[in-house]
Design an enzyme around this catalytic site. Sequence first.
Site, PDB file in Angstrom:
ATOM      1  N   ARG A   6      -1.416 -17.019 -10.980  1.00 11.12           N
ATOM      2  CA  ARG A   6      -2.799 -17.285 -11.408  1.00 11.12           C
ATOM      3  C   ARG A   6      -3.158 -18.760 -11.239  1.00 11.12           C
ATOM      4  O   ARG A   6      -4.236 -19.083 -10.732  1.00 11.12           O
ATOM      5  CB  ARG A   6      -2.986 -16.889 -12.871  1.00 11.12           C
ATOM      6  CG  ARG A   6      -3.177 -15.411 -13.118  1.00 11.12           C
ATOM      7  CD  ARG A   6      -3.635 -15.182 -14.543  1.00 11.12           C
ATOM      8  NE  ARG A   6      -3.824 -13.778 -14.847  1.00 11.12           N
ATOM      9  CZ  ARG A   6      -4.444 -13.334 -15.927  1.00 11.12           C
ATOM     10  NH1 ARG A   6      -4.923 -14.203 -16.824  1.00 11.12           N
ATOM     11  NH2 ARG A   6      -4.588 -12.032 -16.151  1.00 11.12           N
ATOM     12  N   GLY A  13       0.774  -1.233   0.000  1.00 12.55           N
ATOM     13  CA  GLY A  13       0.000   0.000   0.000  1.00 12.55           C
ATOM     14  C   GLY A  13       0.802   1.278   0.000  1.00 12.55           C
ATOM     15  O   GLY A  13       0.223   2.356  -0.157  1.00 12.55           O
ATOM     16  N   HIS A  67       9.029  -5.098 -22.733  1.00 12.86           N
ATOM     17  CA  HIS A  67       7.613  -4.741 -22.650  1.00 12.86           C
ATOM     18  C   HIS A  67       7.287  -3.595 -23.605  1.00 12.86           C
ATOM     19  O   HIS A  67       6.240  -3.609 -24.263  1.00 12.86           O
ATOM     20  CB  HIS A  67       7.250  -4.383 -21.211  1.00 12.86           C
ATOM     21  CG  HIS A  67       7.477  -5.499 -20.240  1.00 12.86           C
ATOM     22  ND1 HIS A  67       7.506  -5.322 -18.879  1.00 12.86           N
ATOM     23  CD2 HIS A  67       7.704  -6.829 -20.439  1.00 12.86           C
ATOM     24  CE1 HIS A  67       7.723  -6.474 -18.279  1.00 12.86           C
ATOM     25  NE2 HIS A  67       7.863  -7.407 -19.213  1.00 12.86           N
ATOM     26  N   GLY A 106       3.354   1.663  -2.143  1.00 19.32           N
ATOM     27  CA  GLY A 106       4.007   1.709  -3.448  1.00 19.32           C
ATOM     28  C   GLY A 106       3.319   2.633  -4.430  1.00 19.32           C
ATOM     29  O   GLY A 106       2.338   3.313  -4.115  1.00 19.32           O
ATOM     30  N   TYR A 107       3.833   2.642  -5.653  1.00 18.50           N
ATOM     31  CA  TYR A 107       3.383   3.567  -6.694  1.00 18.50           C
ATOM     32  C   TYR A 107       1.888   3.435  -6.972  1.00 18.50           C
ATOM     33  O   TYR A 107       1.160   4.426  -6.997  1.00 18.50           O
ATOM     34  CB  TYR A 107       4.187   3.302  -7.968  1.00 18.50           C
ATOM     35  CG  TYR A 107       3.866   4.229  -9.108  1.00 18.50           C
ATOM     36  CD1 TYR A 107       4.191   5.579  -9.031  1.00 18.50           C
ATOM     37  CD2 TYR A 107       3.257   3.759 -10.264  1.00 18.50           C
ATOM     38  CE1 TYR A 107       3.907   6.437 -10.083  1.00 18.50           C
ATOM     39  CE2 TYR A 107       2.969   4.607 -11.321  1.00 18.50           C
ATOM     40  CZ  TYR A 107       3.301   5.948 -11.224  1.00 18.50           C
ATOM     41  OH  TYR A 107       3.007   6.794 -12.271  1.00 18.50           O
ATOM     42  N   LEU A 108       1.423   2.214  -7.173  1.00 17.80           N
ATOM     43  CA  LEU A 108      -0.011   1.986  -7.371  1.00 17.80           C
ATOM     44  C   LEU A 108      -0.718   1.730  -6.049  1.00 17.80           C
ATOM     45  O   LEU A 108      -1.868   2.131  -5.862  1.00 17.80           O
ATOM     46  CB  LEU A 108      -0.238   0.807  -8.318  1.00 17.80           C
ATOM     47  CG  LEU A 108      -1.699   0.494  -8.649  1.00 17.80           C
ATOM     48  CD1 LEU A 108      -2.364   1.677  -9.357  1.00 17.80           C
ATOM     49  CD2 LEU A 108      -1.814  -0.763  -9.496  1.00 17.80           C
ATOM     50  N   GLY A 109      -0.031   1.079  -5.122  1.00 19.60           N
ATOM     51  CA  GLY A 109      -0.656   0.698  -3.861  1.00 19.60           C
ATOM     52  C   GLY A 109      -1.250   1.858  -3.094  1.00 19.60           C
ATOM     53  O   GLY A 109      -2.360   1.767  -2.553  1.00 19.60           O
ATOM     54  N   LYS A 114       3.491 -14.117 -13.290  1.00 13.59           N
ATOM     55  CA  LYS A 114       2.087 -13.798 -13.010  1.00 13.59           C
ATOM     56  C   LYS A 114       1.180 -14.986 -13.320  1.00 13.59           C
ATOM     57  O   LYS A 114       0.183 -15.210 -12.615  1.00 13.59           O
ATOM     58  CB  LYS A 114       1.659 -12.561 -13.793  1.00 13.59           C
ATOM     59  CG  LYS A 114       2.271 -11.267 -13.251  1.00 13.59           C
ATOM     60  CD  LYS A 114       1.868 -10.047 -14.060  1.00 13.59           C
ATOM     61  CE  LYS A 114       2.453  -8.781 -13.454  1.00 13.59           C
ATOM     62  NZ  LYS A 114       2.099  -7.560 -14.214  1.00 13.59           N
TER      63      LYS A 114
END
Length: 326
Positions: A157, A26, A285, A28-31, A153
């Site tokens: 999954r 939480g 990417h 972090g950049y997106l968190g 990832k």
Amino acid sequence: MGSLGKVNNEIPTKSSGGSKVLVIGGTGYLGKRLVKASLDSGHDTYVMHRPEIGVDIEKVQLLLSFKMQGAHLVSASFDDQRSLVDAVKLVDVVICAISGVHIRSHQILLQLKLVEAIKEAGNVKRFVPSEFGTDPARMENAMEPGRITFDDKMVVRRAIEEAGIPFTYVSANCFAGYFLGGLCQPGYILPSRDHVTLLGDGDKKGVYVDEDDTAAYTLRAIDDPRTLNKTIYVKPPKNVLSQREVVGIWEKYIGKELQKTILSEQDFLATMREQNYAEQVGLTHYYHVCYEGCLSNFEVDDEQEASKLYPDVHYTTVEEYLKRYV
């Protein structure tokens, strides 16, 4: 420094709305955006942090700001499985945003411990693992070394699905801060007023999403039965643009045409191979997005596209996003 406390048991200042949510990663950049979106949505929000943070004052201040906004702070560690189980037992939904970006840190497989904890706890109604980029299920032919991101990832999954854990996967394509700020040029996060390097012909379509919008859509999806055990794509129609189109918007804002250099596929790959491993992963990417068009070579049904599922959420268009740099 001392502990921030295992759990802040004070009642959050915002009224609870729907599920109790635990955000991992939480700070972090997106968190941090996911935490904000959860609080803004009225969810009873929990933020996991390591028992000891050392002297990382910015992280501590951010955690305390979450607490002041009504979040619960939960002390737990991937090195202590019991603490993970105890943390997930507090909530209905777990959202993980640990880093999968090699230039920062690549921790995707740590989530296997989280999967085990969720399985043992037995109470989680929805798990959103750390994805938020290109859909890894569509990248089985990705190039080395960048394919490790997608491979890892997919390992997570498979573990989720084999454990029978309810999930939602969020494919949010290109983070606007990384791509739009640099006009889709690797290594740049501010737009030039003089020159731009076009990757190939610059005509392959990418999908650029404001990180705050990714967080908002994610929080809308967690209690939605339509997204249960599905992948949702954040692919706002006004943000599906080529590099040339992105550059054109910027040129309109600054009132001048940029000098343009074409970087061929062969030259891009040759330059990529000269970089260190972490840089090569990221450049791979870019290659798939900007040379192959991996984000625009398939159609997404309306029931899987976030801006169609939640039309009341105003998303930031590329034009709106770029205006901040003028």
